[in-house]
Design a protein around this motif. Structure first.
Motif, PDB file in Angstrom:
ATOM      1  N   PRO A 185       0.776  -1.245   0.000  1.00 26.79           N
ATOM      2  CA  PRO A 185       0.000   0.000   0.000  1.00 26.79           C
ATOM      3  C   PRO A 185       0.803   1.288   0.000  1.00 26.79           C
ATOM      4  CG  PRO A 185       0.126  -0.881   2.223  1.00 26.79           C
ATOM      5  CD  PRO A 185       0.828  -1.875   1.341  1.00 26.79           C
ATOM      6  N   ILE A 186       2.104   1.244   0.372  1.00 29.12           N
ATOM      7  CA  ILE A 186       2.823   2.521   0.468  1.00 29.12           C
ATOM      8  C   ILE A 186       3.833   2.631  -0.627  1.00 29.12           C
ATOM      9  CG2 ILE A 186       4.066   4.045   2.043  1.00 29.12           C
ATOM     10  CD1 ILE A 186       3.117   2.474   4.315  1.00 29.12           C
ATOM     11  N   MET A 187       3.959   2.343  -1.651  1.00 27.47           N
ATOM     12  CA  MET A 187       4.909   2.373  -2.740  1.00 27.47           C
ATOM     13  C   MET A 187       6.073   3.334  -2.482  1.00 27.47           C
ATOM     14  SD  MET A 187       2.009   2.185  -5.639  1.00 27.47           S
ATOM     15  CE  MET A 187       3.077   2.128  -7.029  1.00 27.47           C
ATOM     16  N   GLY A 188       5.974   4.559  -2.879  1.00 29.06           N
ATOM     17  CA  GLY A 188       7.059   5.522  -2.692  1.00 29.06           C
ATOM     18  C   GLY A 188       6.538   6.919  -2.978  1.00 29.06           C
ATOM     19  N   ALA A 189       7.353   7.917  -2.706  1.00 28.44           N
ATOM     20  CA  ALA A 189       6.930   9.303  -2.940  1.00 28.44           C
ATOM     21  C   ALA A 189       6.512   9.510  -4.386  1.00 28.44           C
ATOM     22  CB  ALA A 189       8.070  10.251  -2.583  1.00 28.44           C
ATOM     23  N   VAL A 190       7.152   8.784  -5.303  1.00 30.85           N
ATOM     24  CA  VAL A 190       6.855   8.947  -6.725  1.00 30.85           C
ATOM     25  C   VAL A 190       5.405   8.583  -7.028  1.00 30.85           C
ATOM     26  CG1 VAL A 190       7.639   6.623  -7.313  1.00 30.85           C
ATOM     27  CG2 VAL A 190       7.668   8.396  -9.046  1.00 30.85           C
ATOM     28  N   ALA A 191       4.831   7.635  -6.286  1.00 32.39           N
ATOM     29  CA  ALA A 191       3.438   7.257  -6.525  1.00 32.39           C
ATOM     30  C   ALA A 191       2.485   8.396  -6.156  1.00 32.39           C
ATOM     31  CB  ALA A 191       3.095   5.999  -5.729  1.00 32.39           C
ATOM     32  N   PHE A 192       2.804   9.122  -5.095  1.00 34.49           N
ATOM     33  CA  PHE A 192       1.973  10.259  -4.708  1.00 34.49           C
ATOM     34  C   PHE A 192       2.102  11.397  -5.720  1.00 34.49           C
ATOM     35  CE2 PHE A 192       2.952   7.912  -0.868  1.00 34.49           C
ATOM     36  CZ  PHE A 192       1.708   7.791  -0.270  1.00 34.49           C
ATOM     37  N   ILE A 193       3.317  11.577  -6.226  1.00 37.41           N
ATOM     38  CA  ILE A 193       3.525  12.594  -7.264  1.00 37.41           C
ATOM     39  C   ILE A 193       2.751  12.213  -8.519  1.00 37.41           C
ATOM     40  CG2 ILE A 193       5.272  13.665  -8.743  1.00 37.41           C
ATOM     41  CD1 ILE A 193       7.283  13.191  -6.435  1.00 37.41           C
ATOM     42  N   MET A 194       2.745  10.940  -8.867  1.00 41.85           N
ATOM     43  CA  MET A 194       1.993  10.474 -10.027  1.00 41.85           C
ATOM     44  C   MET A 194       0.504  10.768  -9.855  1.00 41.85           C
ATOM     45  SD  MET A 194       1.606   6.595 -11.509  1.00 41.85           S
ATOM     46  CE  MET A 194       3.381   6.356 -11.587  1.00 41.85           C
ATOM     47  N   ALA A 195      -0.023  10.487  -8.673  1.00 43.18           N
ATOM     48  CA  ALA A 195      -1.440  10.756  -8.415  1.00 43.18           C
ATOM     49  C   ALA A 195      -1.753  12.237  -8.585  1.00 43.18           C
ATOM     50  CB  ALA A 195      -1.807  10.295  -7.003  1.00 43.18           C
ATOM     51  N   SER A 196      -0.850  13.090  -8.143  1.00 42.69           N
ATOM     52  CA  SER A 196      -1.050  14.532  -8.266  1.00 42.69           C
ATOM     53  C   SER A 196      -0.995  14.972  -9.725  1.00 42.69           C
ATOM     54  CB  SER A 196      -0.003  15.278  -7.439  1.00 42.69           C
ATOM     55  OG  SER A 196      -0.251  16.660  -7.436  1.00 42.69           O
ATOM     56  N   PHE A 197      -0.023  14.446 -10.489  1.00 39.27           N
ATOM     57  CA  PHE A 197       0.089  14.794 -11.910  1.00 39.27           C
ATOM     58  C   PHE A 197      -1.152  14.359 -12.687  1.00 39.27           C
ATOM     59  CE2 PHE A 197       5.017  14.965 -12.220  1.00 39.27           C
ATOM     60  CZ  PHE A 197       4.972  16.298 -11.845  1.00 39.27           C
ATOM     61  N   LEU A 198      -1.675  13.166 -12.350  1.00 37.65           N
ATOM     62  CA  LEU A 198      -2.829  12.633 -13.073  1.00 37.65           C
ATOM     63  C   LEU A 198      -4.154  13.188 -12.553  1.00 37.65           C
ATOM     64  CD1 LEU A 198      -1.731   8.895 -13.368  1.00 37.65           C
ATOM     65  CD2 LEU A 198      -2.061  10.487 -15.264  1.00 37.65           C
ATOM     66  N   GLY A 199      -4.107  13.806 -11.375  1.00 35.46           N
ATOM     67  CA  GLY A 199      -5.334  14.351 -10.801  1.00 35.46           C
ATOM     68  C   GLY A 199      -6.287  13.278 -10.324  1.00 35.46           C
ATOM     69  N   VAL A 200      -5.733  12.163  -9.815  1.00 36.52           N
ATOM     70  CA  VAL A 200      -6.560  11.064  -9.319  1.00 36.52           C
ATOM     71  C   VAL A 200      -6.184  10.776  -7.871  1.00 36.52           C
ATOM     72  CG1 VAL A 200      -6.753  10.057 -11.620  1.00 36.52           C
ATOM     73  CG2 VAL A 200      -4.934   9.270 -10.089  1.00 36.52           C
ATOM     74  N   PRO A 201      -7.079  10.141  -7.108  1.00 40.30           N
ATOM     75  CA  PRO A 201      -6.732   9.768  -5.738  1.00 40.30           C
ATOM     76  C   PRO A 201      -5.581   8.772  -5.714  1.00 40.30           C
ATOM     77  CG  PRO A 201      -9.107   9.565  -6.112  1.00 40.30           C
ATOM     78  CD  PRO A 201      -8.469   9.778  -7.449  1.00 40.30           C
ATOM     79  N   TYR A 202      -4.798   8.812  -4.654  1.00 40.38           N
ATOM     80  CA  TYR A 202      -3.682   7.866  -4.523  1.00 40.38           C
ATOM     81  C   TYR A 202      -4.177   6.425  -4.522  1.00 40.38           C
ATOM     82  CZ  TYR A 202      -0.035   5.057  -2.377  1.00 40.38           C
ATOM     83  OH  TYR A 202       0.866   4.068  -2.124  1.00 40.38           O
TER      84      TYR A 202
END
Length: 649
Positions: free
Chosen positions: A294-311
Motif C-alpha cells: 500500500p505505500i509504494m514511494g513518494a513517486v506514486a503520490f507525485i503520479m497521483a497529483s500529476f494525473l489528478g486522481v486519488p492515490y
C-alpha cells in the motif's frame, strides 16, 4: 529510509552513514528541526492552528523546506571525507537555509498579492538567489552530481531558451527573473513535487517510522519465515516475501537491502544458494518492494497529483503488476531449488506462526486500518497519521513493542533523515519542472515526439523504455519519473494509450537500472552483503527480474492488468498473465512442475508459450495453452518410450 519515501538514498549512503555525523549539538539540532517539521505538518494537515499558527500554503512550503534543508546540510556530508563530523560550512549553510526560507515564508501573502515572481524588492530577489544556490547544493549532496547537472541544465534553460533551435525554442527570462520564477513561482521549487511531500508523503513517513521503531521489521521477517521457511528453497522465498513487505513500507531499495540482506543472504547461502544468486534474489525483491502497495514511494503520490486522481487509484493499479513480479521471483527460486534439491530451513529455526501473529498482530491491524482508510474512507492525508496513532496506541499495552524514549528518538531521527533527503532532492527536481514549464518547451517536445514517431505506439514505447532506463542510471526514480512525465507521458497519452498505464510504464522502466548492469546499484549493494562478484550478481539479478522488462509493455497495452475494464476480462488477463510468468520462470530455470528438468527444446517451447500468453488475444491464449499441454504430453510420451525400452531390454 523508514517509509514511503522515494528510493533515492543511494548517493547519500555512499557518501557515508548520516548517523555517524550526528553527535552532540548536531544530533539535537537535527532532532529539533525534525520535530518542528513534523509538528508543522500535523498542524497544517489537521488545521489545528497551534499557538495561532496557520501559514498560507506557500509560506508553509517555505518553512518546511527551510527546516528539512537545514537538517540535510547537517546530516549529509559535502563529500566522503567529511562523513565523520559536521564542518563549519555545514552550520553556515543550515543557518542560511533557515534565514532565507524564513524570510520568504514570512512574506508569503505579500508575494502573492504583489506578484513577486514578476517584480519583487531587491532583498526578496537576494534571498531567492541564496535559496536557489542552497537547493543546488542540497540536490548535489543527496542526489549526486548527475542529478545536479540535470537540475542546472534545465533550471538555467529559461536564460537561453530563445536561442535554441526548432521545438526547443522557448520563452526567455532574465537572470533575476529566472531566480524569482524558480523560487517564488508556483511551478518550480514549491511546485507539485514539493506540495505532494508536504501534504501527503510526510504522513506516510511517520507511519513507516512508527512501524519500524516499534519492531515491525523483525515481525515481518519472522512472519515470512513462519509462512515459507519450511518449503524447498525456503530461505529465498523468505527473502522475497520479507523484502517485498518491508520494501513497500520503506520505499527505499538500498536501505531495504542493507536492512534485510544481512539476515536473508547468509541464510540462503547456508542452505545451498550460491552467493551471487542469493544477492540477486535480495536485489530483485528489494527493488520490487518500492512498486508494491500500500505505500509504494513518494513517486506514486507525485503520479497521483500529476494525473489528478486519488492515490488509492495508483495503489489499486499497481497491485497486480507488483503481485506478478513477486510471483515470478517465487516461481524462479522454487524451480531453482527443485532442480538442485535444495531444502527448507530446519524446523528448529522456524518460528511458530500462531505465536508470531499473537505477538505482532498490531502491525497487521494497523496496515489493514491504513488500507481501509485509503480505499474506503478516502482519507489520503489523514490515514497514515491515524494508522500510526493506532499502532503506537496498541503498542503501549505490549512491553516488547512499547514506544519508549530511545525508540521515540530513533523514530524522529529516521523520519528527519527520510524527509530531509526527499526535500533536498525534490526541491532540485522542481528546477527541472519549472525550467520546462516556464519556457513552454514541455508541450512542444511531446508534440514533436508524437510527430517523429508517426503515431507508432511500439516505436514510442521503445523510445520511452530506453530513455527511462538511461535516465534511471543517473537520476533517482522520482527525478526520472517527473522529468519524463512532463516530456514523454503526454505523447503516449495522445497516441491513445491509457494515461495511468503510460505513467506506470515510465515508472517501471526507470527502476530497471537498479538490477541491470552496468549501474545495477541494488545488485552491487547486495553483492557487497553477500561477498559475491558484483558483475555476476548483476547478471543474475537482471535474469531474475526479467519479468520487469515485460510487465510495463503488458499493462500499457492491456489495461486489464492494472485492474481497469470489465471484471471478466480482468480475470482472464490475470490467469493468462500468471500462467505466462510461470512458464517463463520455468523456462529460465530449466525445471517444470510435474515434468522435472527440461530439455533445451522444451525450454524454447515454454518461452514461446509464455510469450503467446502475454499477448492479449484469444488465439494466442489458446495456442499458448496448447503448447503447454504439448510439453506435458511429451513427458508422458518420453516416459512411455522409456518404460517400453526397459521392458524390451
Amino acid at each position: 529510509m523508514t517509509t514511503s519515501a522515494d528510493a533515492s538514498q543511494e548517493h547519500s549512503q555512499e557518501a557515508g552513514a548520516p548517523s555517524s555525523r550526528l553527535r552532540g549539538p548536531a544530533y539535537w539540532l537535527v532532532m529539533t528541526l525534525g520535530t518542528l517539521g513534523l509538528l508543522m505538518a500535523i498542524n497544517q494537515t489537521f488545521d489545528l492552528e497551534l499557538l495561532g499558527f496557520k501559514p498560507l500554503g506557500n509560506a508553509y512550503l517555505y518553512y518546511l523546506i527551510g527546516l528539512f534543508l537545514a537538517a540535510a546540510f547537517i546530516t549529509f556530508p559535502a563529500w566522503s571525507g567529511a562523513r565523520e563530523r559536521v564542518s563549519w560550512y555545514d552550520w553556515i549553510l543550515a543557518l542560511a537555509a533557515l534565514m532565507s526560507c524564513g524570510y520568504l515564508g514570512h512574506h508569503g501573502l505579500v508575494m502573492i498579492q504583489e506578484g513577486w515572481d514578476f517584480m519583487a524588492p531587491t532583498e526578496a530577489t537576494v534571498f531567492s538567489g541564496i535559496l536557489l544556490v542552497l537547493v543546488l547544493e542540497g540536490v548535489r549532496r543527496c542526489g549526486g552530481w548527475p542529478l545536479l547537472a540535470v537540475a542546472l541544465l534545465f533550471g538555467s534553460f529559461p536564460l537561453y531558451a530563445d536561442h535554441m533551435p526548432g521545438f526547443l525554442w522557448g520563452n526567455q527570462y532574465g537572470f533575476a527573473e529566472t531566480i524569482r520564477s524558480h523560487v517564488i513561482g508556483v511551478e518550480s521549487i514549491i511546485g507539485i513535487p514539493m506540495q505532494v511531500v508536504a501534504q501527503l508523503v510526510i504522513g506516510f513517513v511517520v507511519f513507516g517510522a512508527a512501524l519500524t521503531a516499534t519492531g515491525g521489521g523483525e515481525f515481518f521477517m519472522r512472519f515470512a519465515t513462519a509462512l515459507m521457511g519450511r518449503s524447498r528453497g525456503g530461505p529465498a522465498k523468505v527473502a522475497v516475501l520479507s523484502s517485498g513487505i518491508l520494501g513497500s513500507l520503506s520505499g527505499s531499495v538500498i536501505s531495504n537491502i542493507l536492512t534485510t540482506g544481512p539476515i536473508t543472504i547468509p541464510t540462503m547461502k547456508k542452505t545451498g544458494y550460491p552467493a551471487h544468486y542469493a544477492g540477486a534474489v535480495e536485489a530483485c525483491a528489494s527493488t520490487g518492494g518500492t512498486l508494491m502497495p500500500p505505500i509504494m514511494g513518494a513517486v506514486a503520490f507525485i503520479m497521483a497529483s500529476f494525473l489528478g486522481v486519488p492515490y488509492s487509484e495508483i495503489m489499486i493499479a499497481a497491485f497486480l503488476p507488483a503481485l506478478l513480479f513477486y510471483l515470478a521471483l517465487i516461481f524462479q527460486v522454487d524451480n531453482y531449488a527443485a532442480k538442485r534439491g535444495l531444502k527448507g530451513l530446519p524446523e528448529s529455526e522456524i518460528p511458530s506462526l500462531k505465536e508470531t501473529l499473537k505477538d505482532g498482530w498490531p502491525y497487521l491491524f494497523s496496515l489493514v486500518a491504513l488500507i481501509y482508510m485509503l480505499l474506503v474512507m478516502r482519507l489520503e492525508a489523514y490515514a497514515p497519521y491515524y494508522a500510526a496513532l493506532v499502532l503506537l496506541g496498541i503498542s503501549m499495552f505490549k512491553r516488547s513493542h512499547r514506544l519508549n524514549w530511545t525508540r521515540a528518538k530513533t523514530m524522529i531521527q529516521d523520519l528527519t533523515l527520510s524527509v530531509s533527503n526527499l526535500v533536498a532532492i525534490l526541491a532540485g527536481i522542481g528546477l527541472v519542472v519549472g525550467g520546462l514549464s516556464y519556457t513552454g518547451v514541455a508541450g512542444a517536445f511531446s508534440r514533436e515526439l508524437l510527430l517523429y514517431a508517426g503515431g507508432s505506439v511500439p516505436l514510442m514505447l521503445a523510445a520511452g523504455a530506453v530513455t527511462s532506463f538511461i535516465l534511471g542510471m543517473g537520476m533517482t526514480v522520482s527525478a526520472c519519473y517527473i522529468f519524463l512525465s512532463i516530456l514523454l507521458a503526454p505523447a503516449l497519452v495522445n497516441a491513445g494509450l491509457n494515461p495511468l498505464a503510460s505513467h506506470l510504464f515510465i515508472l517501471y522502466w526507470g527502476m530497471m537500472s537498479y538490477v541491470t548492469p552496468p549501474v545495477a546499484l541494488a545488485a552491487i549493494t547486495a553483492a557487497g552483503v553477500a561477498d559475491a562478484n558484483a558483475t555476476k550478481t548483476g547478471v543474475y539479478a537482471m535474469r531474475l527480474g526479467a519479468i520487469l522488462f515485460v510487465l510495463p509493455f503488458l499493462f500499457v497495452l492491456n489495461p486489464s492488468l492494472i485492474l481497469q475494464g470489465e471484471w471478466s476480462k480482468i480475470l482472464l488477463s490475470t490467469v493468462t498473465a500468471i500462467t505466462a510468468i510461470w512458464l517463463l520462470a520455468s523456462a529460465m530455470e530449466g525445471y517444470l512442475y510435474r515434468v522435472g528438468v527440461l530439455t533445451m527444446l522444451q525450454r524454447i517451447v515454454l518461452i514461446v508459450a509464455g510469450a503467446l500468453l502475454i499477448y492479449p488475444e484469444p488465439i494466442t491464449d489458446v495456442t499458448g495453452f496448447g503448447l503447454l499441454a504439448l510439453v506435458y504430453l511429451s513427458r508422458r510420451l518420453f516416459k512411455a518410450v522409456a518404460v517400453t525400452s526397459t521392458r524390451e531390454s
